[in-house]
Design an enzyme around this catalytic site. Structure first.
Site: not given
Lengths: 429, 271
Positions: A67, A70-71, A142
């Site tokens: 993840h 991905e950022h 997040e």
């Protein structure tokens, strides 16, 4: 380029596997304004233990790194890719799941340019220590956002109840602690291993000329150098059939309690047609048992045990699978007991009728046909199906083929009490 | 997140019907009976404004025939409510509420003084896009990308009521810093501190959004229904073409009309 026709639903798909191993699918949709494209790697939160490209030893990486990566792909030396897309009138996004990371855009103009941007930003990583450190603050927020979300905690609590060793029980974004160990070198290691084109799939759907789009993609890919296709070696610990925990209660800042009953799946090594039929059969079973028009739903509703948050879901991927049913309730223990009883009694007697099966199949087919009005649904689901060697457009014929005997056999096998588990969120104090 | 937004509206629009929660409140729900619910249903059916939309693969004549047969409704003259009623505050209201949350939820409400269908409504849309509507916007770049304070930070318009909301999830200790960046960016907008490129980028993305929206039946209905709610007759073509001709000057004028009303912060510890 091969053309695959699906006459029953009047769709056609163009497909080609490129020299570097990339799978490309194009589905022309006339009459739409929007073109939607996804560029997906078969790499998600569960792939945390693997053999890095051109290395000989397995590596265990920090939770949440897929993840995080991905950022970080959105940031380049000369700025942010979101800027580029919006200059071209597109909106871009990405998501990471247990098994996939997808990058996407949608736009009604400049499709060619946007597609070029999509391929290039995903295939040209730029990670630096400075930007990696900066991202930790953003992703930290997040993670705390999800920590405050009772439905997310309930969902993950249930998965953690089921899985003892499998990394599906690890939160996709990781923890503030685990992401603190992520470095730019680790990101490059993951990137090099999992972002090889042979581990990826590009899907374009919209009012496009398939031949032209395919030419563009091939030209773009031919300019880039990749090592030879190699098999990716992932390692997973052995996972017992039994659940890890029968029950978990999470006190949180909520007004109304929540309760989910889960069943840990058994046949998680399936793929292809077998998996498709299995998961569709389970979907039919749950829809019949707990759908809005079911007797069970009416009973739960009139007893005041559920409200309109009540839902059910089944997920299956290679190595893990689970069904869950439940929602908000004032009586989490009663609801858990009643749901378990309903599941067990479904196996006995003549609960499941032929008429009920036919009705549920029709509903499922209708829902599917409506879903394929959506380019997002087609692209995302097609990719998921393809990664499991299934074909999205086999859904209708497979649904049609499911018999009462199939349903009974799957129910007998799937619904067993020793693989039940319960997770609840209750108000604090 | 949902709770803090509801709370902001409750505080901001205290004396306006807009502050009512759609699901009502517990005490009053208890007072609903079979009889008064049925009476209300009959009244709603007899008096309320009803609009029916049918979108899809249908035959116009056939649908019209069905509808005139099935819906035999009497003429009515629905009452209208002026949604614009504004209760101006003398000064900015700042509210902090303590609850057991890991992340602080910051929700800020502004009065835009511009409404759907107004001539400067298009400029307001561009304003919102440059300020906080997208991932290329000033709030996203300055609060998230530069200061690394948040995962989500965005602004959103409530176009019929003339409101704008800014929302963000931040660490409790970063409240002052986040609020000051959000205010600075508003000042920058008023001062015209934004480029031609930011404008054209935003115009392109908003036009794209509209075109994508009408790809779905639901989106088409939503766009048409805005006219009913606002009592306007704006064609889809106008919605799009008027976006294109918005000037920098118009955006600055709109920015100047926007007033900060309430800052609401849901936080963990006493500050």
């Amino acid at each position: 380029m091969e053309k695959i026709e699906f006459n029953q639903i009047q769709e056609e798909i163009y497909h080609e596997k490129l020299e570097n191993g990339l799978e490309v699918f194009i589905l022309p949709k006339k009459g739409f304004n929007k073109t939607y494209a996804t560029f997906t790697t078969k790499y998600g939160s569960i792939d945390n233990h693997f053999m890095p490209l051109e290395k000989s030893e397995f590596l265990k990486v920090p939770d949440g790194i897929a993840h995080f990566l991905e950022h970080k792909l959105f940031e380049k030396e000369d700025g942010d890719v979101f800027q580029q897309f919006s200059k071209q009138g597109a909106s871009a996004n990405a998501f990471t799941s247990f098994t996939r990371t997808a990058y996407l855009f949608s736009s009604t103009s400049n499709v060619e340019q946007n597609l070029e941007t999509l391929m290039d930003f995903v295939q040209e990583p730029y990670f630096s220590e400075k930007t990696v450190e900066k991202e930790k603050g953003i992703i930290g927020q997040e993670i705390t956002m999800y920590d405050d979300n009772p439905d997310w905690r309930l969902y993950f609590g249930l998965i953690q109840n089921m899985y003892q060793n499998h990394p599906v029980s690890i939160d996709i974004a990781g923890t503030v602690e685990s992401i603190s160990h992520i470095t730019k070198d680790l990101l490059y290691e993951c990137y090099g291993t999992f972002y090889h084109p042979s581990n990826m799939l590009l899907f374009v759907v919209g009012p496009v000329d398939a031949t032209k789009v395919m030419e563009q993609i091939k030209e773009n890919q031919a300019k880039k150098n990749y090592s030879k296709v190699q098999e990716i070696k992932r390692q997973f610990e052995n996972e017992p059939l039994e659940v890890a925990k029968k029950k978990q209660v999470l006190p949180m800042n909520v007004q109304t309690s929540k309760c989910l009953v889960g069943i840990k799946a058994k046949h998680v090594e399936q793929s292809g047609a077998e998996m498709l039929k299995h998961e569709l059969t389970i979907n039919i079973i749950f829809d019949f048992l707990f759908g809005k028009s079911s007797e069970n739903y009416q009973e739960l509703y009139s007893k005041g045990l559920i409200d309109d948050t009540f839902s059910f879901d089944y997920s299956q991927e290679k190595g893990f699978g689970f069904a869950m049913v439940g929602g908000d309730t004032n009586e989490p223990d009663t609801l858990a007991d009643v749901l378990k009883k309903m599941l067990v009694s479904a196996k006995q007697g003549e609960v499941f009728t032929l008429e009920g099966l036919e009705r549920t199949k029709k509903k499922k087919i209708g829902t599917f046909l409506r879903a394929i009005n959506s380019p997002e649904y087609i692209a995302n689901q097609f990719t998921r199906y393809a990664f499991n060697e299934m074909n999205l457009f086999d859904v209708v014929p497979t649904l049609e083929s499911i018999s009462l005997d199939d349903v009974k056999a799957v129910m007998d096998d799937f619904i067993t009490e020793d693989r039940f588990t319960v997770c609840q969120v209750v108000p604090k104090k | 997140m949902r709770y803090s937004n509801v709370r902001l509206i409750q505080e901001m629009c205290k004396d306006e019907t807009y502050a009512l929660y759609v699901h009502g409140n517990l005490e009053e729900v208890d007072a609903i009976t079979e009889q008064n619910l049925y009476d209300y249903y009959k009244r709603a059916l007899a008096e309320d404004e009803l609009d029916l939309y049918v979108v899809g693969d249908v035959d116009n004549d056939e649908v019209t025939k069905f509808v005139s047969h099935l819906f035999q409704l009497e003429e009515r003259k629905p009452s209208t409510i002026d949604r614009r009623t504004i209760h101006k505050k003398e000064e900015v209201q700042e509210i902090k509420e303590v609850q057991d949350v890991k992340q602080g939820k910051l929700n800020i409400g502004y009065r835009t003084n511009v409404y759907f269908g107004d001539e400067d409504y298009y400029a307001l849309q561009i304003f919102n896009g440059i300020y906080g509507g997208f991932s290329h916007s000033k709030l996203f770049i300055n609060v998230r990308e530069k200061a690394s304070l948040a995962y989500y930070v965005a602004s959103r318009l409530e176009s019929h009521k003339g409101l704008m909301f800014v929302m963000s999830g931040i660490d409790n200790k970063n409240y002052e810093q986040a609020v000051s960046i959000i205010k600075e960016q508003m000042k920058a907008m008023v001062a015209g501190d934004f480029t031609e490129e930011e404008m054209s980028q935003t115009k392109a993305v908003i036009k794209n959004q509209y075109l994508e929206t009408i790809d779905t039946a639901r989106g088409t209905v939503e766009i048409m229904y805005h006219n009913i709610v606002a009592g306007k007759k704006i064609s889809f073509e106008d919605l799009i073409s008027k976006i294109d001709i918005v000037t920098k000057d118009e955006i600055m004028k709109v920015a100047d009309k926007i007033e900060l009303d309430t800052i609401y912060f849901l936080t963990e510890e006493e500050q």
